[in-house]
Scaffold this active site. Structure first.
Site, mmCIF file in Angstrom:
data_model
loop_
_atom_site.group_PDB
_atom_site.id
_atom_site.type_symbol
_atom_site.label_atom_id
_atom_site.label_comp_id
_atom_site.label_asym_id
_atom_site.label_seq_id
_atom_site.Cartn_x
_atom_site.Cartn_y
_atom_site.Cartn_z
ATOM 1 N N GLN A 78 -3.958 4.754 6.159
ATOM 2 C CA GLN A 78 -3.105 4.211 5.448
ATOM 3 C C GLN A 78 -2.210 3.117 5.776
ATOM 4 O OE1 GLN A 78 -3.263 4.002 2.189
ATOM 5 N NE2 GLN A 78 -5.347 5.341 2.360
ATOM 6 N N SER A 79 -2.392 2.560 6.987
ATOM 7 C CA SER A 79 -1.517 1.723 7.643
ATOM 8 C C SER A 79 -1.269 0.404 6.668
ATOM 9 C CB SER A 79 -2.173 1.229 8.970
ATOM 10 O OG SER A 79 -1.384 0.234 9.544
#
Ligand SMILES: *Cc1c(COP(=O)(O)O)cnc(C)c1O
Length: 327
Positions: free
Chosen positions: A75-76
């Site tokens: 989920q960067s």
């Protein structure tokens, strides 16, 4: 030193707004609370990495690189914004993400894919990333640059040095003097840039960086990472200052749950700002940092009648991955 700070590739819309949170300030009537909207930088749903990438992408172009490699969590936000920046600058983007490929892509991972990044899964969370093993496989004629996790090398840090000049002008225009600045600190570039910008542009207020990660990463403890960046930056910008560890503010009161682990604190903060102001925080960074600010307000840890600024660093797409935690 101007040339260093002006050598960038335009990716976002600046200045981002700065405004008062009227409803929240009424609720906490001992304080005036303001927000700086870097969730509104405009690059594929925004965030603090846009400012860093303006310098990092320029460096890629200046060194004739046509491929960017970077890495992060699934989920960067950094990977998603890097993918968008590369699409805009016509650079091939590879992102190396931790863990196994999920059956369905969601949140930032989905957006990175939509934005054209080639996504590699490490399948092994703890292993240090060996960029060379990927770079070796590139076709002839391709030249790669590695952008570190979070874009937090000295080049990326310059984005937040310049953000402080932007903030200074807004404070002057709006005739606001702030006493405290809260923000989320994780890979250290935002933190270091803010400190350097304060020195360069003569800003004076108390910084309360909220530490997000529990663990120390490969580069060492966060305060040391920030220390190295500010000293490298001071040298680059000809600032007559040498920093020591005791000069690096860092609040470690809210990182008990590990990185990316949603607790009732982040849920409370996300709900609070959504319901009072109609503004969305993210579950990993700004939710945690905003909770830290609310906790300091509630426990009267800040001087009464003071002016507080919260720097919103983005992260909206991650909310969707954490849907279960909210309903
Ligand atoms: C990356 C990120 C941060 C932390 O910034 P660093 O420069 O890595 O410390 C804060 N908020 C959001 C939403 C981010 O994506």
């Amino acid at each position: 030193m101007k040339s260093t700070l002006t050598n960038k590739y335009k990716l976002g819309f600046f200045p981002t707004p700065m405004h008062k949170l009227e409803n929240l300030s009424k609720k906490h009537s001992d304080y005036n609370i303001y927000i700086k909207r870097d969730d509104q930088t405009g690059l594929a749903s925004g965030g603090n990495k846009t400012r860093k990438l303006e310098y990092l992408i320029k460096e890629a172009i200046d060194t004739n690189c046509n491929v960017v490699f970077t890495a992060g969590a699934q989920q960067s936000n950094h990977c998603r914004q890097t993918a968008a920046a590369c699409a805009l600058a016509d650079i091939e983007c590879h992102i190396i993400v931790k863990g196994n490929e999920p059956e369905h892509y969601q949140g930032n991972l989905l957006l990175s894919h939509l934005l054209g990044a080639k996504i590699h899964f490490t399948n092994n969370y703890n292993k240090e990333i060996d960029y060379n093993s990927y770079i070796e496989k590139l076709e002839k004629g391709k030249k790669a640059i590695v952008v570190p996790i979070g874009g937090s090398n000295i080049t990326g840090t310059l984005g937040y040095v310049e953000a402080m000049k932007e903030l200074k002008l807004q404070l002057e225009e709006q005739k606001v003097k702030i006493d405290y600045l809260f923000f989320a600190s994780s890979s250290g570039g935002t933190h270091a840039g803010i400190m350097l910008g304060m020195q360069l542009y003569n800003l004076d207020f108390e910084l309360i960086p909220i530490k997000i990660d529990k663990d120390t990463n490969e580069k060492g403890e966060l305060a040391e990472v920030v220390l190295n960046l500010v000293n490298e930056g001071a040298n680059l910008l000809n600032l007559d200052r040498n920093y020591s560890l005791s000069d690096i503010p860092l609040n470690r009161n809210y990182n008990e749950a590990d990185y990316g682990v949603l607790t009732k604190n982040e849920v409370l903060a996300v709900n609070e700002l959504a319901l009072t102001e109609g503004i969305l925080l993210d579950p990993v960074y700004t939710g945690r940092a905003f909770y830290g600010m609310l906790d300091c307000l509630k426990n009267k840890k800040l001087t009464q009648k003071s002016n507080i600024l919260f720097w919103h660093t983005g992260g909206l797409p991650a909310l969707f991955e954490y849907a279960k935690g909210f309903k």
